[in-house]
Design a protein around this motif. Sequence first.
Motif, PDB file in Angstrom:
ATOM      1  N   THR A   1      38.115  47.084  32.267  1.00 30.77           N
ATOM      2  CA  THR A   1      38.674  48.238  32.967  1.00 30.77           C
ATOM      3  C   THR A   1      38.487  48.155  34.479  1.00 30.77           C
ATOM      4  N   THR A   2      37.744  47.182  34.958  1.00 36.07           N
ATOM      5  CA  THR A   2      37.507  47.047  36.397  1.00 36.07           C
ATOM      6  C   THR A   2      38.800  46.656  37.109  1.00 36.07           C
ATOM      7  N   PRO A   3      39.225  47.405  38.124  1.00 37.88           N
ATOM      8  CA  PRO A   3      40.447  47.023  38.857  1.00 37.88           C
ATOM      9  C   PRO A   3      40.272  45.642  39.487  1.00 37.88           C
ATOM     10  N   PHE A   4      41.168  44.737  39.159  1.00 36.41           N
ATOM     11  CA  PHE A   4      40.986  43.348  39.567  1.00 36.41           C
ATOM     12  C   PHE A   4      42.338  42.699  39.788  1.00 36.41           C
ATOM     13  N   PRO A   5      42.470  41.873  40.843  1.00 36.79           N
ATOM     14  CA  PRO A   5      41.478  41.207  41.673  1.00 36.79           C
ATOM     15  C   PRO A   5      41.431  41.736  43.104  1.00 36.79           C
ATOM     16  N   GLY A   6      41.396  42.991  43.324  1.00 39.10           N
ATOM     17  CA  GLY A   6      41.344  43.559  44.665  1.00 39.10           C
ATOM     18  C   GLY A   6      39.948  43.527  45.232  1.00 39.10           C
ATOM     19  N   ALA A   7      39.526  44.651  45.803  1.00 37.07           N
ATOM     20  CA  ALA A   7      38.248  44.710  46.499  1.00 37.07           C
ATOM     21  C   ALA A   7      37.072  44.348  45.601  1.00 37.07           C
ATOM     22  N   TYR A   8      37.167  44.680  44.317  1.00 36.09           N
ATOM     23  CA  TYR A   8      36.053  44.345  43.408  1.00 36.09           C
ATOM     24  C   TYR A   8      35.824  42.839  43.341  1.00 36.09           C
ATOM     25  N   ALA A   9      36.881  42.062  43.520  1.00 36.12           N
ATOM     26  CA  ALA A   9      36.749  40.610  43.442  1.00 36.12           C
ATOM     27  C   ALA A   9      35.998  40.032  44.631  1.00 36.12           C
ATOM     28  N   LEU A  10      35.764  40.840  45.658  1.00 37.96           N
ATOM     29  CA  LEU A  10      34.965  40.367  46.790  1.00 37.96           C
ATOM     30  C   LEU A  10      33.538  40.048  46.366  1.00 37.96           C
ATOM     31  N   LEU A  11      33.037  40.774  45.362  1.00 36.28           N
ATOM     32  CA  LEU A  11      31.647  40.561  44.951  1.00 36.28           C
ATOM     33  C   LEU A  11      31.423  39.124  44.455  1.00 36.28           C
ATOM     34  N   PRO A  12      32.160  38.638  43.465  1.00 31.16           N
ATOM     35  CA  PRO A  12      31.916  37.254  43.037  1.00 31.16           C
ATOM     36  C   PRO A  12      32.400  36.204  44.026  1.00 31.16           C
ATOM     37  N   THR A  13      33.469  36.471  44.766  1.00 28.79           N
ATOM     38  CA  THR A  13      33.998  35.448  45.663  1.00 28.79           C
ATOM     39  C   THR A  13      33.149  35.291  46.923  1.00 28.79           C
ATOM     40  N   VAL A  14      32.755  36.401  47.515  1.00 26.31           N
ATOM     41  CA  VAL A  14      31.860  36.310  48.676  1.00 26.31           C
ATOM     42  C   VAL A  14      30.509  35.767  48.237  1.00 26.31           C
ATOM     43  N   GLY A  15      30.072  36.163  47.020  1.00 24.12           N
ATOM     44  CA  GLY A  15      28.829  35.605  46.486  1.00 24.12           C
ATOM     45  C   GLY A  15      28.911  34.099  46.367  1.00 24.12           C
ATOM     46  N   THR A  16      30.036  33.594  45.878  1.00 27.98           N
ATOM     47  CA  THR A  16      30.220  32.143  45.766  1.00 27.98           C
ATOM     48  C   THR A  16      30.183  31.481  47.139  1.00 27.98           C
ATOM     49  N   ALA A  17      30.833  32.113  48.106  1.00 31.50           N
ATOM     50  CA  ALA A  17      30.830  31.559  49.463  1.00 31.50           C
ATOM     51  C   ALA A  17      29.415  31.496  50.031  1.00 31.50           C
ATOM     52  N   LEU A  18      28.600  32.500  49.762  1.00 28.33           N
ATOM     53  CA  LEU A  18      27.215  32.491  50.247  1.00 28.33           C
ATOM     54  C   LEU A  18      26.427  31.334  49.649  1.00 28.33           C
ATOM     55  N   VAL A  19      26.641  31.078  48.360  1.00 24.75           N
ATOM     56  CA  VAL A  19      25.958  29.948  47.731  1.00 24.75           C
ATOM     57  C   VAL A  19      26.426  28.640  48.356  1.00 24.75           C
TER      58      VAL A  19
ATOM     59  N   LEU B   1      43.348  31.120  58.940  1.00 28.80           N
ATOM     60  CA  LEU B   1      42.975  31.300  57.533  1.00 28.80           C
ATOM     61  C   LEU B   1      42.443  32.704  57.280  1.00 28.80           C
ATOM     62  N   ALA B   2      41.685  33.233  58.233  1.00 31.24           N
ATOM     63  CA  ALA B   2      41.137  34.589  58.083  1.00 31.24           C
ATOM     64  C   ALA B   2      42.251  35.629  58.027  1.00 31.24           C
ATOM     65  N   VAL B   3      43.285  35.445  58.857  1.00 33.77           N
ATOM     66  CA  VAL B   3      44.415  36.380  58.848  1.00 33.77           C
ATOM     67  C   VAL B   3      45.154  36.312  57.515  1.00 33.77           C
ATOM     68  N   LEU B   4      45.410  35.090  57.048  1.00 40.47           N
ATOM     69  CA  LEU B   4      46.094  34.932  55.758  1.00 40.47           C
ATOM     70  C   LEU B   4      45.259  35.508  54.619  1.00 40.47           C
ATOM     71  N   LEU B   5      43.954  35.291  54.708  1.00 39.55           N
ATOM     72  CA  LEU B   5      43.042  35.825  53.693  1.00 39.55           C
ATOM     73  C   LEU B   5      43.129  37.344  53.640  1.00 39.55           C
ATOM     74  N   ALA B   6      43.043  37.970  54.796  1.00 39.04           N
ATOM     75  CA  ALA B   6      43.103  39.432  54.857  1.00 39.04           C
ATOM     76  C   ALA B   6      44.444  39.956  54.340  1.00 39.04           C
ATOM     77  N   ALA B   7      45.524  39.277  54.697  1.00 34.97           N
ATOM     78  CA  ALA B   7      46.848  39.723  54.244  1.00 34.97           C
ATOM     79  C   ALA B   7      46.966  39.628  52.727  1.00 34.97           C
ATOM     80  N   SER B   8      46.474  38.536  52.158  1.00 36.16           N
ATOM     81  CA  SER B   8      46.535  38.365  50.710  1.00 36.16           C
ATOM     82  C   SER B   8      45.687  39.407  49.993  1.00 36.16           C
ATOM     83  N   LEU B   9      44.519  39.725  50.548  1.00 33.42           N
ATOM     84  CA  LEU B   9      43.657  40.745  49.946  1.00 33.42           C
ATOM     85  C   LEU B   9      44.317  42.117  49.983  1.00 33.42           C
ATOM     86  N   VAL B  10      44.987  42.414  51.081  1.00 34.11           N
ATOM     87  CA  VAL B  10      45.708  43.693  51.177  1.00 34.11           C
ATOM     88  C   VAL B  10      46.818  43.744  50.132  1.00 34.11           C
TER      89      VAL B  10
END
Length: 649
Positions: free
Chosen positions: A250-268, A168-177
């Motif tokens: 204007t925020t470039p989305f859903p690339g690296a900027y989307a890590l902020l809300p998604t990783v935040g959700t995972a932490l919760v 899953l981590a590999v697929l996740l990284a590939a999709s983010l790239v």
Amino acid sequence: MGLKYRGEIDGLRAVAVLPVILFHAGFGLFGGGYVGVDVFFVISGYLITTILLSELQAGTFTLVGFYERRARRILPALFVVMLATLPFAWLWLAPGEMQKFCNSLIGVSLFTSNVLFWRESGYFDSSAELKPLLHTWSLAVEEQYYVFFPLLLMAAWRLGRRRIAMLLAVLLAASLVVAEWGLRRDPTAAYYLLPTRGWELLIGALAAVVLSARAGEGGALVPPRAWMGQVASLAGLVAIAASVFLFDRTTPFPGAYALLPTVGTALVILFATPQTGVGAILGSRFFVGVGMLSYSAYLWHQPLLAFARVRAIGAPSHGLMAALAVASVGLAYLSWRFVERPFRQRRTIPRRAVFVLSGVFLLFFIAVGQGGRMTGGYEAARLDERQIALRKTAEPSPLRDACHTLDSPDFTPPSRSCMYFSGRTTWAVFGDSHAVELAYALAEGLRDHGQSLRHLSFSGCGPVLGLGDLDTPCRRWSDAALAYLLSLRGVDTVVVAYRMNLYLFGEHEGVYPALPDTVGETTRQRVWRSYVDLVTRLHAAGKRVVVVEQAPELRKGIGDLILLERGERIVGVAERWWMRRQRFVRDHLADLPSGVILVDPADVLCDGKVCLAASGGKADYFDDDHLSVHGARKVAGQIFKLAAPSGPS
């Protein structure tokens, strides 16, 4: 692994849905409210994977059972909302928009609406706000994901949780790239499509795998020190809030900027428990209550807000939009209480009934959608003969698709631009999409003189000459097109046509009757200087330059105005508003070289009080700002009076 109920997850759903609703309602404070969808993706990935892992562990998983749960969860409330939109769409949508709505009925029914909306427009385009079913793109992404994910998990189950987590981590990284790459290549596709969104669901899936092996009593991780869980869950909630309040369109989305809300959700998800401050807040009655209604609230809010914008002349008031946001929650309670809950009860509604009813409704919506596609949005059934005749005149150039260059890195080179029609090429039209119909209308007139015209236009591409810090397809095309045009010795007359107010002040749609001002003063001055430089270079090269000012914009699209006013003479906008909108250009026309011919379409489209969208039974526009061929012919007549072509050759 237990499946203990976690109230904080329902509370997290409330954190997801409220910003989305307020963002779509137009409240600027929630400029990044769209990230609520990303929060939903992570939650969905977590919950579904948790259930799948539990059933695979127990040996009770079946694909039929999985899709039965999805149908019970997703379809009943969705069908109710789709049914509710039908009468309002019939009454209020112009045939062209009704046809698009019918396309969306099919897209939603086939769970491909994300692909449809990607092809139609960007998520942040003003036109997207008028689409009642726009929000269903996220459901399509999820359902496409859940076609493949259970099969993947079944195939990988024997590998063990650790290897599954690695996969899953590999697929996740590939999709983010892919998402980051897509932002640079095609931002709209990156926003809507599964390959660039899948990583967000996989974050939730990965969290589920981690918790399945290490979950504590409350269903979350129990760190060695209690304060660690407090800090981690708080950091997650702050990350989501920061995204909501700091991001914007204007925020470039859903690339690296989307890590902020998604990783935040995972932490919760990973660390919030009833013993943490964040868990206690999210587990409170208010947040859990709203969270339980979140799916239905998400479904209801967009149709309410979209139809309000369709009916409004200009932007609906904040008070109205706030009331509709509240109403979406009220309707959500009704659909949750009387639709969602009953359909989740297997004793009340058996599996066979769920699948049969789902199939019947899906076929019904596909049939309604296909009927609208084939009949132009049920035009004949909804309009009278005069309206239909008027609509037929609201036509773009028949060569628009073939000859207008679209915004793409692989644009058609200017040397391959269209030439209308036969004869010696003596004229050229240069500009953005506002040059297209004008080029066709001018070419018709030139044909009578045995001459032809070169058409050079690029979609949404304003004046960029001299802006050396830009490296965009628009800039590259503009430089190449100008160089090519200057090399054409036989071309002695160049008509320049841009939608200048868009580049100087911003889009009027959704703002009228106010004046937009979303372009900074520095950018405005740069754009105007570029415009003057372009005209100056053409003039200095010995070309006869005709500058066509922008045609008046309409308060609504011509299709909406025909539906609303039901007459042959249709008012587009008050002339005094247009004079205010055009003031900057008028005040700075003296910056252009002397000898340049100026043509103002308002002279033939306005009567001193109003600017008309249609008169004499013919439409002068084909949307809310582009002239129809009929309207362009009026402006072409102005041009020929001031810059008559030479005689037959």
